[in-house]
Motif scaffolding. Structure first.
Motif, PDB file in Angstrom:
ATOM      1  N   THR A 135       9.222 -37.389 -14.142  1.00  0.00           N
ATOM      2  CA  THR A 135       9.489 -36.243 -13.295  1.00  0.00           C
ATOM      3  C   THR A 135      10.961 -36.277 -12.921  1.00  0.00           C
ATOM      4  O   THR A 135      11.654 -37.258 -13.202  1.00  0.00           O
ATOM      5  N   THR A 136      11.432 -35.226 -12.320  1.00  0.00           N
ATOM      6  CA  THR A 136      12.836 -35.197 -11.911  1.00  0.00           C
ATOM      7  C   THR A 136      12.958 -35.589 -10.444  1.00  0.00           C
ATOM      8  O   THR A 136      12.003 -35.501  -9.670  1.00  0.00           O
ATOM      9  N   VAL A 137      14.149 -36.011 -10.080  1.00  0.00           N
ATOM     10  CA  VAL A 137      14.419 -36.373  -8.691  1.00  0.00           C
ATOM     11  C   VAL A 137      14.173 -35.176  -7.778  1.00  0.00           C
ATOM     12  O   VAL A 137      13.617 -35.308  -6.685  1.00  0.00           O
ATOM     13  N   SER A 138      14.561 -33.990  -8.226  1.00  0.00           N
ATOM     14  CA  SER A 138      14.367 -32.781  -7.412  1.00  0.00           C
ATOM     15  C   SER A 138      12.891 -32.523  -7.155  1.00  0.00           C
ATOM     16  O   SER A 138      12.500 -32.150  -6.047  1.00  0.00           O
ATOM     17  N   GLU A 139      12.058 -32.709  -8.175  1.00  0.00           N
ATOM     18  CA  GLU A 139      10.632 -32.474  -8.009  1.00  0.00           C
ATOM     19  C   GLU A 139       9.992 -33.512  -7.089  1.00  0.00           C
ATOM     20  O   GLU A 139       9.053 -33.201  -6.362  1.00  0.00           O
ATOM     21  N   MET A 140      10.496 -34.717  -7.110  1.00  0.00           N
ATOM     22  CA  MET A 140       9.973 -35.746  -6.219  1.00  0.00           C
ATOM     23  C   MET A 140      10.272 -35.399  -4.763  1.00  0.00           C
ATOM     24  O   MET A 140       9.414 -35.521  -3.881  1.00  0.00           O
ATOM     25  N   LEU A 267       1.995 -36.910  -7.819  1.00  0.00           N
ATOM     26  CA  LEU A 267       1.147 -36.177  -8.749  1.00  0.00           C
ATOM     27  C   LEU A 267       0.181 -35.265  -7.990  1.00  0.00           C
ATOM     28  O   LEU A 267      -0.007 -34.095  -8.358  1.00  0.00           O
ATOM     29  N   LEU A 268      -0.416 -35.791  -6.933  1.00  0.00           N
ATOM     30  CA  LEU A 268      -1.297 -34.961  -6.103  1.00  0.00           C
ATOM     31  C   LEU A 268      -0.528 -33.774  -5.522  1.00  0.00           C
ATOM     32  O   LEU A 268      -1.020 -32.632  -5.498  1.00  0.00           O
ATOM     33  N   SER A 269       0.682 -34.040  -5.023  1.00  0.00           N
ATOM     34  CA  SER A 269       1.488 -32.980  -4.416  1.00  0.00           C
ATOM     35  C   SER A 269       1.855 -31.909  -5.441  1.00  0.00           C
ATOM     36  O   SER A 269       1.822 -30.705  -5.144  1.00  0.00           O
ATOM     37  N   GLU A 270       2.202 -32.344  -6.651  1.00  0.00           N
ATOM     38  CA  GLU A 270       2.538 -31.390  -7.700  1.00  0.00           C
ATOM     39  C   GLU A 270       1.337 -30.543  -8.081  1.00  0.00           C
ATOM     40  O   GLU A 270       1.453 -29.339  -8.307  1.00  0.00           O
ATOM     41  N   LEU A 271       0.168 -31.177  -8.167  1.00  0.00           N
ATOM     42  CA  LEU A 271      -1.046 -30.416  -8.466  1.00  0.00           C
ATOM     43  C   LEU A 271      -1.299 -29.385  -7.369  1.00  0.00           C
ATOM     44  O   LEU A 271      -1.662 -28.231  -7.650  1.00  0.00           O
TER      45      LEU A 271
END
Length: 554
Positions: A135-140, A267-271
């Motif tokens: 993943t990217t730093v921005s997405e984290m 991963l939960l947050s992205e979902l």
């Protein structure tokens, strides 16, 4: 490595002998009494599998995953010990556990039990035992990164400012190099940014940089970058309608527990942020199994616990079920545990005060059954036996039942290296994530900006040096001109002095030339003497003449 798929009817029978098509068979009492089934329409109400080491949690987890797979529900499973990868292979009649599983199937009346594999995709943050997950730093985002790097509140604030400035300046934060460069830029602009966003101290930036270095040492470089994983790859079905089982190799990852827990929470947050709102559905879109769940909550700041609670509470409406697997149920905070409607409790040991508190807490979470002393039963359960309470079709929890867990159909053992290699090479993912892509982002853009600034500074310095050189040359020329004028004047002075000296010499020479010689002097002297004598004589004569005349006049 593909295996012949069973028919839809066979898959249904495998997950729920004699039960509803819309449920997953968990197990039952001896002789098939009190069968327990997980309603698919309630599976997104989350769940808990708890119990001491060696009590059968892994087999329960494996059976649930097989049931979801057969029902056409994709799953994501963290494989902490490496044995859950055995879901990709059918069990074997020659295995050490075959007789135990066959006896269990007979004991609970599971007549359609058979060995069967699940369609599996293997993943690994480090890219060794499965496809890389990035993943990217921005997405984290700054909140999870602060958790990952164990930052304090002040440092987290500085990190948040760095993210905000990057977003404002159009700088992509893709990998840790980008973040490190961005932090360096923020540190250099600390005085400017402090006036706008609040205190940005260089010591705080330095502390974040040190934490970033520690994150790199834990393998963080492998996780951040592109291509970022497409969450749709976790939500796939195979050609026969079975849900893909996504297995994350977490044995090495467990050496970096903070990275492990933060990744799964990300991963939960992205979902949660990506999936559309679907409300109540006949079956989940994805079920997520979080093994060693206590790692998610250890040393978690209030803001992070709040985020976990929010995600767990709201992700249900996105069609995602979350199942926590842990040794001790009190490891799960109350605000999260209250969201877990489906519970499977294996044996607990009550040797210490904490163990006794766990037993009491677990007993109180079940809907009571007058035929069972839950607190006593928890300490008496055999391996492969559990206390089970699942949500019923109307949403209420069923009374707790003492249940013998069904045997799994897949292998209860790790994959061999060769089997894993074949599975990775033949699944649908292919090589799309294998090669790291490093496109232009914050590091390159800031480097280019720094290069332009350096070039401009170099040009300005060169111009300044040129001007200084010109000024120095002009000064040197002026000094030279003054020296030349001084020299000229000195020469003129010397020349005038020379001429005066010559004039003096000539005058002296003329005077010398005008002086009489010795003989002339003698003649002049003699002449003067003669003249003087003659004069005296003439004078005497004149005087005698005058006196004689006077006398005669008388």
């Amino acid at each position: 490595m593909r295996l012949p798929a069973t028919s839809a009817k066979e898959r249904a029978d495998n997950r729920r002998p004699g039960l509803s098509d819309s449920a997953i068979f968990i197990g039952s009492g001896a002789g098939g009494a009190s069968p327990q089934q997980l309603e698919l329409s309630r599976a997104n109400r989350h769940g808990l599998i708890a119990g001491a080491t060696g009590t059968g949690k892994t087999v329960t987890l494996q059976g649930l995953v097989e049931g979801f797979c057969a029902a056409g529900v994709p799953t994501f499973v963290a494989d902490v010990k490496g044995d859950l990868a055995g879901l990709a292979m059918p069990g074997s009649a020659t295995s050490k556990t075959h007789e135990i599983f066959a006896a269990r199937a007979a004991e609970i009346g599971y007549s359609d039990w058979r060995y069967e594999a699940c369609p599996v995709q293997l993943w690994d943050l480090f890219g060794d035992q499965g496809h890389p997950i990035r993943t990217t730093v921005s997405e984290m985002g700054p909140l999870l990164l602060a958790r990952l790097m164990n930052l304090n509140e002040v440092q987290e604030g500085v990190l948040t400012i760095a993210f905000h400035v990057a977003d404002k300046d159009g700088l992509l934060l893709l990998d840790l190099d980008d973040l490190q460069t961005m932090l360096l830029d923020v540190g250099e602009r600390a005085e400017e940014l402090t006036l706008t966003y609040g205190n940005v101290s260089k010591p705080s930036v330095g502390a974040i940089q040190r934490s970033l270095l520690q994150l790199r040492s834990q393998g963080g470089d492998e996780f951040f970058g592109e291509p970022a994983v497409d969450l749709e790859d976790f939500l796939r079905l195979d050609d026969n309608g079975r849900g893909i089982v996504n297995i994350l190799a977490a044995d090495r990852l467990m050496a970096s527990p903070r990275l492990y827990s933060t990744f799964l929470l990300w991963l939960l947050s992205e979902l949660f942020e990506t999936l559309p709102e679907v409300g109540d559905v006949p079956k989940p879109k994805l079920c997520f199994f979080f093994d060693e769940a206590h790692l998610l909550f250890e040393d978690a700041p209030p803001a992070l616990l709040e985020k976990v609670e929010q995600v767990v509470r709201l992700i249900r409406s996105k069609g995602v079920g979350v199942y926590f697997i842990t040794q001790n149920p009190i490891d799960i905070p109350d605000q999260v545990a209250g969201q877990l409607g489906n519970r499977v409790q294996h044996a607990l040991r009550a040797f210490t005060p904490r163990d006794q508190a766990a037993v009491k807490s677990a007993a109180e979470t079940f809907r009571q059954n007058p035929d069972i002393d839950v607190a006593t039963a928890i300490t008496e359960l055999k391996v492969g036996e559990a206390l089970v309470s699942l949500l019923q079709p109307d949403g209420s929890p069923s009374p707790v039942q003492r249940t013998l867990i069904k045997p799994p159909s897949s292998r209860v053992a790790p994959l061999t290296a060769e089997e894993r290699k074949v599975l990775i090479a033949t699944d649908e993912i292919g090589s799309r994530y294998d090669v790291l892509v490093d496109r232009e982002s914050a590091q390159e853009m800031l480097a280019a900006k720094a290069g332009e600034a350096a070039a401009a500074a170099a040009a300005a310095k060169a111009q300044n040096e040129s001007e200084k050189a010109a000024a120095a040359q002009a000064k040197a020329d002026a000094v030279a001109a003054r020296e030349a004028l001084k020299l000229q004047r000195e020469q003129e002075r010397l020349e005038a002095q020379r001429r005066r000296e010559e004039e003096r010499v000539r005058a002296a020479a003329a005077r010398e030339a005008a002086k009489p010689s010795m003989s002339d002097k003698m003649m002049q002297s003699a002449g003067r003497a003669v003249a003087s004598s003659v004069g005296r004589q003439i004078g005497n004569q004149l005087l005698r003449g005058i006196l004689g005349g006077l006398m005669r006049g008388r």
